[in-house]
Design a protein around this motif. Structure first.
Motif, PDB file in Angstrom:
ATOM      1  N   HIS A  27     -11.536  -8.611  -4.057  1.00 54.59           N
ATOM      2  CA  HIS A  27     -11.075  -9.763  -4.836  1.00 54.59           C
ATOM      3  C   HIS A  27     -11.281 -11.050  -4.043  1.00 54.59           C
ATOM      4  O   HIS A  27     -11.617 -12.098  -4.600  1.00 54.59           O
ATOM      5  CB  HIS A  27      -9.594  -9.612  -5.187  1.00 54.59           C
ATOM      6  CG  HIS A  27      -9.305  -8.491  -6.132  1.00 54.59           C
ATOM      7  ND1 HIS A  27      -8.142  -7.760  -6.095  1.00 54.59           N
ATOM      8  CD2 HIS A  27     -10.053  -7.958  -7.136  1.00 54.59           C
ATOM      9  CE1 HIS A  27      -8.179  -6.826  -7.039  1.00 54.59           C
ATOM     10  NE2 HIS A  27      -9.327  -6.924  -7.680  1.00 54.59           N
TER      11      HIS A  27
ATOM     12  N   ASP B   7       0.817  -1.221   0.000  1.00 51.55           N
ATOM     13  CA  ASP B   7       0.000   0.000   0.000  1.00 51.55           C
ATOM     14  C   ASP B   7       0.848   1.267   0.000  1.00 51.55           C
ATOM     15  O   ASP B   7       0.773   2.092   0.916  1.00 51.55           O
ATOM     16  CB  ASP B   7      -0.963  -0.030   1.200  1.00 51.55           C
ATOM     17  CG  ASP B   7      -2.061   1.036   1.092  1.00 51.55           C
ATOM     18  OD1 ASP B   7      -2.227   1.616  -0.004  1.00 51.55           O
ATOM     19  OD2 ASP B   7      -2.732   1.288   2.111  1.00 51.55           O
TER      20      ASP B   7
ATOM     21  N   GLY C 217      -0.668  -3.561  -3.666  1.00 51.24           N
ATOM     22  CA  GLY C 217      -1.171  -2.195  -3.593  1.00 51.24           C
ATOM     23  C   GLY C 217      -0.149  -1.142  -3.947  1.00 51.24           C
ATOM     24  O   GLY C 217      -0.075  -0.097  -3.292  1.00 51.24           O
TER      25      GLY C 217
ATOM     26  N   ILE D 161      -6.648  -1.853   1.084  1.00 51.79           N
ATOM     27  CA  ILE D 161      -5.707  -2.884   0.648  1.00 51.79           C
ATOM     28  C   ILE D 161      -5.098  -3.570   1.868  1.00 51.79           C
ATOM     29  O   ILE D 161      -4.690  -2.917   2.823  1.00 51.79           O
ATOM     30  CB  ILE D 161      -4.588  -2.262  -0.210  1.00 51.79           C
ATOM     31  CG1 ILE D 161      -5.152  -1.806  -1.551  1.00 51.79           C
ATOM     32  CG2 ILE D 161      -3.437  -3.237  -0.419  1.00 51.79           C
ATOM     33  CD1 ILE D 161      -5.495  -2.931  -2.505  1.00 51.79           C
TER      34      ILE D 161
ATOM     35  N   GLY E 122      -5.892  -8.752  -9.074  1.00 55.52           N
ATOM     36  CA  GLY E 122      -6.016  -7.313  -9.250  1.00 55.52           C
ATOM     37  C   GLY E 122      -4.962  -6.693 -10.134  1.00 55.52           C
ATOM     38  O   GLY E 122      -4.813  -5.468 -10.173  1.00 55.52           O
ATOM     39  N   ASN E 123      -4.202  -7.518 -10.864  1.00 55.25           N
ATOM     40  CA  ASN E 123      -3.284  -7.039 -11.896  1.00 55.25           C
ATOM     41  C   ASN E 123      -3.919  -7.284 -13.261  1.00 55.25           C
ATOM     42  O   ASN E 123      -4.753  -8.183 -13.408  1.00 55.25           O
ATOM     43  CB  ASN E 123      -1.946  -7.792 -11.827  1.00 55.25           C
ATOM     44  CG  ASN E 123      -1.053  -7.301 -10.711  1.00 55.25           C
ATOM     45  OD1 ASN E 123      -0.409  -6.262 -10.826  1.00 55.25           O
ATOM     46  ND2 ASN E 123      -1.026  -8.042  -9.610  1.00 55.25           N
TER      47      ASN E 123
ATOM     48  N   SER F  64      -2.857  -6.276  -6.830  1.00 62.48           N
ATOM     49  CA  SER F  64      -3.242  -4.868  -6.989  1.00 62.48           C
ATOM     50  C   SER F  64      -2.065  -3.991  -7.402  1.00 62.48           C
ATOM     51  O   SER F  64      -1.773  -2.969  -6.779  1.00 62.48           O
ATOM     52  CB  SER F  64      -3.893  -4.345  -5.697  1.00 62.48           C
ATOM     53  OG  SER F  64      -5.036  -5.101  -5.370  1.00 62.48           O
TER      54      SER F  64
ATOM     55  N   GLY G 245      -3.913  -8.261  -0.616  1.00 67.15           N
ATOM     56  CA  GLY G 245      -4.513  -7.624  -1.782  1.00 67.15           C
ATOM     57  C   GLY G 245      -5.836  -6.971  -1.409  1.00 67.15           C
ATOM     58  O   GLY G 245      -6.013  -6.496  -0.297  1.00 67.15           O
ATOM     59  N   SER G 246      -6.782  -6.978  -2.352  1.00 64.29           N
ATOM     60  CA  SER G 246      -8.070  -6.318  -2.144  1.00 64.29           C
ATOM     61  C   SER G 246      -9.098  -7.265  -1.535  1.00 64.29           C
ATOM     62  O   SER G 246      -9.314  -8.365  -2.044  1.00 64.29           O
ATOM     63  CB  SER G 246      -8.607  -5.792  -3.475  1.00 64.29           C
ATOM     64  OG  SER G 246      -9.989  -5.530  -3.390  1.00 64.29           O
TER      65      SER G 246
END
Length: 442
Positions: A253, A118, A141, A245, A187-188, A164, A249-250
């Motif tokens: 997700h 993050d 993040g 985040i 998240g990529n 992310s 990750g998220s």
């Protein structure tokens, strides 16, 4: 700013903390308190998270025993170069700052665990691959479109979190790292290009039908509460997801992966997705787990880094250990067929009971991959097979009844195959499951 932290700072300034090995200060600091250097003879762990710091002193190396430094939730815009001069510093945590620049000079020679989750990092120095002890790398993040190819040299790297970010592909070297065991990349763009299974079968559950009760647990991604689902008055669990985040990750997700995973005897059943929350918060309704279930292990410690901590009293019969191993292999195979890697297959994410029934939870590090049989898909799945191998070894160490020499030899052989350094030479979960089923039931 709370009184206990002010008291800690007051104690530091009064010289009352001589000899301590760990110092935690969170009291709105804008500058590094020079009095910390008076603890140089003993200080090993320094936690300055939750302040307003943007720099550290150039002479930080005057803390010769410093092994662990946490500076999360501060105002740093670059990783301080002074860290690189700290001879024993092995764990660095700078989560949730505003870091854009990571200088090569900031990487200490003993670096083992780096947390930069993050932040705003778009590039990492090639010198990161020159830290042979690197074992755990947390980069979720950020704004990374590439990873340094030099990381291919990090033969001990076991856990990577790159969710992310802006990666359009997973580098080939990443999928051949001999020790890589836990990988999260949701998240990529590389993951979002994968077609995710249609989740229309998951019913919507109106928020108004849920009466929330006690908090059952809380993690980085959200809060789980007991609830009653009307009109049938069914007891359920509701997971309310946070938006920020996490290290994995998220949370959103995670929710998507929970839904896409579908149903399996070794998964916690998802009853539906909450709609109509007054604040628009994302939430899932899940089966309420029987109280006979408990966590198989605790999270890794600062010292163990990537290995779970087991209660010394945790012992199994062969029957119970085999039942758990079969269950986890079966659910992992199920997830892989659905194009999902769990990313965090660990004892601390497994609930079990005395009969050996078990449930795999926590999809915070889950990622989607193509279901076609490609080299990339195979490699991603076999990375997770290594996680199973680690788990199988932990179960084997704790079997105290029913294990014959022949069965031990079979299980140890399987464990070695799952953990071998050649990624694509490891068995699939279907093979693992078949071998475990072939062992005679005790």
């Amino acid at each position: 700013m709370t009184a206990p932290f002010m008291n800690t700072l007051a104690q530091l300034k009064a010289g009352q903390l001589a000899g301590i090995t760990r110092l935690d200060l969170s009291c709105g600091l804008t500058e590094f308190p020079r009095e910390i250097f008076e603890l140089a003879d003993s200080l090993e762990i320094l936690n300055l998270s939750g302040n307003a710091l943007s720099s550290l002193p150039d002479d930080l190396h005057r803390l010769p025993h410093l092994r662990v430094l946490f500076c999360s939730d501060n105002a740093f815009t670059e990783l301080p170069e002074c860290l690189g001069q700290c001879a024993k510093l092995s764990m660095i945590g700078f989560k949730a700052n505003q870091i854009r620049h990571v200088p090569a000079a900031a990487l200490p020679p003993q670096l083992r665990w780096l947390i930069l989750t993050d932040n705003r990092i778009s590039q990492l120095p090639d010198e990161l691959g020159q830290r042979p002890l690197l074992q755990k790398l947390m980069l979720a993040g950020n704004q990374l479109a590439h990873l340094p190819p030099s990381l291919a040299n990090c033969q001990n790297l076991e856990l990577i979190r790159i969710a992310s970010n802006r990666l359009t592909r997973l580098p080939e070297w990443l999928l051949t790292l001999p020790s890589l065991t836990w990988l999260a990349y949701a998240g990529n763009p590389v993951e979002m290009a994968v077609d995710v299974a249609d989740d229309d079968a998951t019913p919507d559950i109106p928020w108004a039908q849920l009466a929330l009760a006690d908090v059952l647990g809380e993690g980085a991604s959200g809060v789980i509460r007991k609830a009653t689902w009307q009109p049938e008055a069914k007891p359920v669990a509701v997971k309310l997801y946070k938006g920020a985040i996490t290290s994995d990750g998220s949370p959103l997700h995670e929710m998507q992966a929970c839904i896409a995973a579908g149903q399996h005897p070794n998964l916690i059943k998802v009853e539906g997705r909450v709609v109509g929350h007054p604040d628009g918060q994302a939430a899932l309704v899940m089966d309420l787990i029987e109280p006979s279930y408990r966590n198989l292990a605790a999270l890794p410690s600062l010292a163990s880094c990537t290995r779970d901590i087991y209660d010394p009293a945790t012992r199994f019969s062969l029957a119970v250990a085999l039942r758990m191993a079969r269950g986890i292999a079966s659910v992992a195979a199920h997830l892989h067929r659905h194009g999902i890697t769990h990313g965090d297959l660990y004892g601390h994410n497994i609930l079990w009971n005395a009969a050996g029934d078990c449930l795999l939870g926590d999809f915070g590090a889950a990622s989607f991959h193509a279901t076609a049989d490609t080299l990339e898909t195979r490699a991603l799945q076999r990375i997770e097979v290594r996680a199973f191998g680690v788990l199988l070894g932990e179960l084997l160490e704790r079997i105290d009844t029913g294990l014959s020499d022949d069965t031990r030899q079979v299980l140890e052989g399987l464990q070695a195959r799952c953990c071998q350094p050649e990624v694509l030479a490891r068995p699939s979960f279907e093979e693992v499951e078949a071998l475990l089923q072939s062992i005679p039931h005790p």
